[in-house]
Design a protein around this motif. Structure first.
Motif, PDB file in Angstrom:
ATOM      1  N   GLN A  85       0.817  -1.207   0.000  1.00  0.00           N
ATOM      2  CA  GLN A  85       0.000   0.000   0.000  1.00  0.00           C
ATOM      3  C   GLN A  85       0.854   1.261   0.000  1.00  0.00           C
ATOM      4  OE1 GLN A  85      -3.470   0.456  -0.100  1.00  0.00           O
ATOM      5  NE2 GLN A  85      -2.812   2.568  -0.366  1.00  0.00           N
ATOM      6  N   SER A  89       0.552   4.467  -2.625  1.00  0.00           N
ATOM      7  CA  SER A  89       0.250   5.826  -2.173  1.00  0.00           C
ATOM      8  C   SER A  89       1.377   6.785  -2.535  1.00  0.00           C
ATOM      9  CB  SER A  89       0.023   5.839  -0.658  1.00  0.00           C
ATOM     10  OG  SER A  89      -1.074   5.037  -0.300  1.00  0.00           O
ATOM     11  N   ASN A 113     -12.332  10.351  -3.500  1.00  0.00           N
ATOM     12  CA  ASN A 113     -13.139  10.280  -2.290  1.00  0.00           C
ATOM     13  C   ASN A 113     -14.625  10.085  -2.628  1.00  0.00           C
ATOM     14  OD1 ASN A 113     -13.219  10.380   0.606  1.00  0.00           O
ATOM     15  ND2 ASN A 113     -14.159  12.405   0.461  1.00  0.00           N
ATOM     16  N   ALA A 116     -15.097   6.329  -3.616  1.00  0.00           N
ATOM     17  CA  ALA A 116     -14.135   5.767  -2.669  1.00  0.00           C
ATOM     18  C   ALA A 116     -13.961   4.259  -2.835  1.00  0.00           C
ATOM     19  CB  ALA A 116     -14.574   6.099  -1.249  1.00  0.00           C
ATOM     20  N   THR A 117     -12.757   3.869  -3.218  1.00  0.00           N
ATOM     21  CA  THR A 117     -12.417   2.469  -3.455  1.00  0.00           C
ATOM     22  C   THR A 117     -11.106   2.176  -2.741  1.00  0.00           C
ATOM     23  OG1 THR A 117     -13.447   2.574  -5.644  1.00  0.00           O
ATOM     24  CG2 THR A 117     -11.941   0.731  -5.233  1.00  0.00           C
ATOM     25  N   SER A 118     -11.042   1.086  -2.001  1.00  0.00           N
ATOM     26  CA  SER A 118      -9.853   0.808  -1.204  1.00  0.00           C
ATOM     27  C   SER A 118      -9.119  -0.441  -1.672  1.00  0.00           C
ATOM     28  CB  SER A 118     -10.229   0.631   0.273  1.00  0.00           C
ATOM     29  OG  SER A 118      -9.100   0.236   1.028  1.00  0.00           O
ATOM     30  N   ASN A 119      -7.810  -0.307  -1.752  1.00  0.00           N
ATOM     31  CA  ASN A 119      -6.987  -1.452  -2.109  1.00  0.00           C
ATOM     32  C   ASN A 119      -6.942  -2.494  -0.997  1.00  0.00           C
ATOM     33  OD1 ASN A 119      -5.253  -2.735  -4.039  1.00  0.00           O
ATOM     34  ND2 ASN A 119      -3.509  -2.248  -2.710  1.00  0.00           N
ATOM     35  N   ALA A 120      -7.428  -2.129   0.188  1.00  0.00           N
ATOM     36  CA  ALA A 120      -7.485  -3.093   1.284  1.00  0.00           C
ATOM     37  C   ALA A 120      -8.351  -4.293   0.911  1.00  0.00           C
ATOM     38  CB  ALA A 120      -8.037  -2.430   2.543  1.00  0.00           C
ATOM     39  N   TRP A 159     -14.439  -4.013  -5.603  1.00  0.00           N
ATOM     40  CA  TRP A 159     -14.745  -3.283  -4.369  1.00  0.00           C
ATOM     41  C   TRP A 159     -16.207  -3.452  -3.952  1.00  0.00           C
ATOM     42  CZ3 TRP A 159     -13.259  -1.421  -0.052  1.00  0.00           C
ATOM     43  CH2 TRP A 159     -13.821  -0.290   0.551  1.00  0.00           C
ATOM     44  N   ALA A 344      -6.862   4.033  -0.099  1.00  0.00           N
ATOM     45  CA  ALA A 344      -7.404   3.200   0.984  1.00  0.00           C
ATOM     46  C   ALA A 344      -8.335   4.003   1.880  1.00  0.00           C
ATOM     47  CB  ALA A 344      -6.265   2.592   1.802  1.00  0.00           C
ATOM     48  N   PRO A 345      -9.390   4.622   1.321  1.00  0.00           N
ATOM     49  CA  PRO A 345     -10.367   5.306   2.178  1.00  0.00           C
ATOM     50  C   PRO A 345     -11.022   4.305   3.116  1.00  0.00           C
ATOM     51  CG  PRO A 345     -11.210   5.079  -0.060  1.00  0.00           C
ATOM     52  CD  PRO A 345      -9.778   4.665  -0.104  1.00  0.00           C
ATOM     53  N   TRP A 351     -13.631   9.506   3.190  1.00  0.00           N
ATOM     54  CA  TRP A 351     -13.233  10.175   4.424  1.00  0.00           C
ATOM     55  C   TRP A 351     -14.283  11.223   4.800  1.00  0.00           C
ATOM     56  CZ3 TRP A 351      -9.456   9.561   0.478  1.00  0.00           C
ATOM     57  CH2 TRP A 351      -8.468   8.605   0.766  1.00  0.00           C
TER      58      TRP A 351
END
Length: 465
Positions: A85, A89, A113, A116-120, A159, A344-345, A351
């Protein structure tokens, strides 16, 4: 409202109660980018609002170094799918630090944002870079194209689980969020609309790294969405959302919060004219942003320092303003402690922003990062962001000149006299402090400059955007 809705969106013209000065230029560069250097502040004042606004909106041609290190395709090929990650970033932070079109990156951050899509969860750095490229391409372009394309974006398919949604088992996640968060807002759709739209988003899968429709898994039957009937696909649902009267108002309100104020609640009579203009332009975001940035309301007390800097704005803005060459990898690591990790929001809602950015822990984190950046003693950043070198470059000498330069650079004179006096008192109190014998007078002067710069960066006013 400090501005009459009837004149709010008319072009700003300098006047006695709203002059074109360093404060106005600083405000423009903070909101439409990541802050201004001393040279940019001076040039902005000299050029006047029309030329300065044109420069911000248009940007400049990127340097060869920027193109070489930030090329989309080269990065996608060299970035391993499972890249950590922090590396992902850092790639974007590097672009923010180097770009000569900060507004485009700032708007890309806005849409990141928004969608919002997170690589987590995605766990694919190349998919995340691909989504960044999609957003950046349309950041100041057509929202209709962006919304439509997002439905088949590989990172978004993973996601919100659209890639597992089939005719036999439709998943409602994307259908819900495309209405609630991406285009319309709560109250402008029904649960039936979501269930029917979910059928339209069945059969989408990732093939050769791209989103594609598998007809065998797609529900090709008739659906009813917003009272309209048809054998809709996902692209058709996006168009139905765009045709909904709530859509332009929803996006305009979000952009108002991003560019003007996230504490003021604008009345419908202020939002509706802009929403009508947005729809009439074919959802041209560049045109909308230009109207906002050139307007009376943007240069009014309603907007001025009415937002709290996000961690990205704080960190990237500090480095750019100090004209530093700090590496992006340690900055990406530092952002984690401040509550904002790019790509990674925390959730599909993104956020929260605003007051949520500041608490005892994150304020301490900002102070520590400011110290690390300005001290030149932190091993992560070295001496590549040295306030002493910056002041020497501008020929600044003496305590009073130093304080005035820093307050003018960071706050454009917004600090009260008591704050100026405290910074001067600090410099006076450190003149006769005993330091290691091997330190020269130049060493002491540089240390004092770096220390007072750190103090300036921790002022409450500097946390406002």
């Amino acid at each position: 409202m400090a501005v009459d809705p009837k004149t709010a969106w008319q072009p700003y013209t300098p006047r006695t109660d709203a002059p074109w000065d360093r404060k106005a230029v600083g405000h423009l560069y903070r909101r439409a980018g990541f802050g201004a250097t001393a040279a940019e502040l001076d040039a902005g004042v000299k050029d006047g609002p029309a030329k300065a606004l044109d420069r911000v909106l248009t940007g400049a041609s990127e340097t060869d170094d920027f193109t070489r290190t930030s090329d989309f395709m080269a990065s996608a090929r060299s970035m391993p799918t499972g890249a950590p990650q922090q590396r992902l970033s850092a790639w974007w932070i590097d672009r923010m630090l180097k770009t000569r079109h900060p507004l485009r990156e700032k708007m890309t951050l806005f849409w990141h944002n928004h969608f919002a899509t997170s690589n987590a969860k995605v766990l694919n750095a190349r998919f995340m870079l691909g989504q960044y490229r999609l957003i950046q391409t349309h950041a100041l372009g057509c929202f209709a194209d962006l919304l439509t394309a997002m439905g088949t974006d590989p990172a978004m398919l993973v996601w919100l689980d659209t890639n597992t949604s089939t005719k036999a088992a439709p998943n409602e996640n994307y259908a819900r969020e495309v209405m609630e968060l991406f285009s319309l807002g709560v109250g402008n759709y029904t649960e039936t609309d979501i269930r029917e739209a979910a059928k339209a988003f069945t059969g989408y899968e990732i093939r050769d790294g791209k989103g594609a429709l598998n007809p065998r898994q797609h529900d090709a039957g008739e659906k009813t969405v917003f009272g309209k009937k048809g054998a809709f696909t996902g692209e058709d649902v996006a168009k139905l959302c765009l045709d909904h009267p709530a859509c332009p108002r929803f996006i305009v309100r979000k952009l108002y919060r991003f560019l003007v104020s996230d504490t003021d609640t604008p009345p419908a009579e202020l939002i509706d004219p802009l929403a009508e203009e947005y729809r009439a332009s074919g959802f041209n975001t560049g045109t909308l942003v230009s109207t906002i940035l050139r307007s009376n309301v943007f240069f009014s007390p309603t907007a001025y320092r009415a937002k709290i800097k996000s961690p990205v704005e704080f960190v990237v803005g500090t480095v750019r303003t100090l004209e530093g060459g700090t590496g992006a990898l340690p900055l990406a690591d530092a952002l984690d402690s401040l509550g904002q990790v790019l790509f990674a929001p925390p959730s599909v809602k993104g956020w929260d922003g605003g007051p949520a950015w500041l608490n005892a822990q994150t304020l301490l984190g900002r102070n520590n990062i400011a110290l690390a950046l300005t001290s030149t003693e932190d091993g992560r950043f070295g001496a590549r962001c040295d306030p002493a070198e910056l002041l020497a470059k501008h020929g600044i000498k003496g305590d009073a000149e130093t304080v005035d330069f820093l307050l003018g650079l960071f706050l454009q004179g917004d600090a009260p006299p008591a704050t100026r006096n405290k910074l001067l008192d600090y410099l006076r109190s450190t003149k006769d402090v005993k330091y290691p014998a091997y330190w020269t007078g130049d060493d002491l002067a540089a240390h004092r400059t770096r220390a007072v710069t750190h103090l300036a960066l921790t002022l409450p006013e500097y946390q406002l955007n």
